[in-house]
Design a protein around this motif. Structure first.
Motif, mmCIF file in Angstrom:
data_model
loop_
_atom_site.group_PDB
_atom_site.id
_atom_site.type_symbol
_atom_site.label_atom_id
_atom_site.label_comp_id
_atom_site.label_asym_id
_atom_site.label_seq_id
_atom_site.Cartn_x
_atom_site.Cartn_y
_atom_site.Cartn_z
ATOM 1 N N ALA A 3 39.010 29.363 26.522
ATOM 2 C CA ALA A 3 37.564 29.320 26.528
ATOM 3 C C ALA A 3 36.981 30.555 27.231
ATOM 4 O O ALA A 3 36.114 31.228 26.691
ATOM 5 N N VAL A 4 37.465 30.805 28.444
ATOM 6 C CA VAL A 4 37.040 31.975 29.212
ATOM 7 C C VAL A 4 38.294 32.736 29.598
ATOM 8 O O VAL A 4 39.160 32.180 30.273
ATOM 9 N N SER A 5 38.390 33.962 29.161
ATOM 10 C CA SER A 5 39.582 34.758 29.452
ATOM 11 C C SER A 5 39.205 35.986 30.269
ATOM 12 O O SER A 5 38.082 36.503 30.149
ATOM 13 N N GLN A 6 40.139 36.393 31.098
ATOM 14 C CA GLN A 6 39.939 37.584 31.936
ATOM 15 C C GLN A 6 41.157 38.475 31.798
ATOM 16 O O GLN A 6 42.289 37.987 31.741
ATOM 17 N N THR A 7 40.933 39.768 31.801
ATOM 18 C CA THR A 7 42.028 40.724 31.831
ATOM 19 C C THR A 7 41.689 41.855 32.795
ATOM 20 O O THR A 7 40.549 42.329 32.830
ATOM 21 N N PRO A 8 42.669 42.262 33.605
ATOM 22 C CA PRO A 8 44.002 41.661 33.715
ATOM 23 C C PRO A 8 43.985 40.464 34.653
ATOM 24 O O PRO A 8 42.983 40.200 35.301
ATOM 25 N N LYS A 9 45.074 39.740 34.740
ATOM 26 C CA LYS A 9 45.194 38.637 35.696
ATOM 27 C C LYS A 9 45.572 39.159 37.084
ATOM 28 O O LYS A 9 45.244 38.539 38.086
ATOM 29 N N TYR A 10 46.292 40.255 37.121
ATOM 30 C CA TYR A 10 46.677 40.881 38.382
ATOM 31 C C TYR A 10 46.384 42.373 38.290
ATOM 32 O O TYR A 10 46.601 42.990 37.244
ATOM 33 N N LEU A 11 45.909 42.912 39.396
ATOM 34 C CA LEU A 11 45.564 44.335 39.432
ATOM 35 C C LEU A 11 45.881 44.852 40.816
ATOM 36 O O LEU A 11 45.332 44.372 41.807
#
Lengths: 112, 115
Positions: A3-11
């Motif tokens: 539904a809601v995605s984010q990139t990246p998960k780790y930075l």
């Protein structure tokens, strides 16, 4: 279907660098948010956009610049990263007038 | 400005027992929403339960229920028959109905379930 995605998960990045976190929602919502969760787990609103218009800017340093190219996307660009920017950043979305906000999985930013 | 306070940084409970997490808030609004969110180690924020301030009846969702005391500005979460999967950080949150509709969170309570 996320539904809601984010990139990246780790930075992981060094002080002084510039980085961006991207957020996309496929729920047809008209309002999107960025929240910051610090090392003590405290969550605080940073920004909110409604129909691509900035409606909340909560005393965030101007090194942080949100950008909403369309209603489904809200990106967060951070200039000149500092150690204190290390945190988990959550994107969320909602429909105006509806109670629930849907959160993305979060992006853990580590500045070294 | 609205504030939300969770006075219990940590709580623990035996599996199958009941636990209550406390939350108080401050607002001058008469109508608003209150929420409890769960954040397991995966860090995903999961909505547990919500309460509309204009409703006198306390919300319930399966094993989760709230005790909403509007005059006292108190909003506690009761978890019955605690399960190992309930172990998480729990956040109380306030949201205005009009305006920008941002969530204002409490400091969180870490809940441990003892087998």
């Amino acid at each position: 279907d996320t539904a809601v995605s984010q990139t990246p998960k780790y930075l992981v990045t060094q002080m002084g660098n510039d980085k961006s976190i991207k957020c996309e929602q496929n729920l047809g919502h008209d309002t999107m948010y960025w929240y910051k969760q610090d090392s003590k787990k405290f969550l605080k609103i940073m920004f909110s956009y409604n129909n691509k218009e900035l409606i909340i800017n909560e005393t965030v340093p101007n090194r942080f610049s949100p950008k909403s190219p369309d209603k489904a996307h809200l990106n967060l660009h951070i200039n000149s990263l500092e150690l204190g920017d290390s945190a988990v950043y959550f994107c969320a979305s909602s429909r105006q007038g509806v109670y629930e906000q849907y959160f993305g999985p979060g992006t853990r930013l580590t500045v070294t | 400005a609205q504030t939300v306070t969770q006075s219990q940084p940590e709580m623990s409970v035996q599996e199958a027992e009941t636990v209550t997490l406390s939350c108080t808030y401050d607002t001058s609004e008469s109508d608003y929403y209150l929420f409890w969110y769960k954040q397991p180690p995966s860090r995903q924020m999961i909505l547990v339960i919500r309460q509309e301030a204009y409703k006198q009846q306390n919300a319930t969702e399966n094993r989760f229920s709230v005790n909403f005391q509007k005059a006292a500005k108190s909003f506690s979460l009761k978890i019955s028959d605690s399960q190992l999967g309930d172990a998480a950080m729990y956040f109380c949150a306030y949201r205005e109905i009009q305006g920008a509709q941002k969530l204002v969170f409490g400091q969180g309570t870490r809940l441990t379930i003892n087998p």
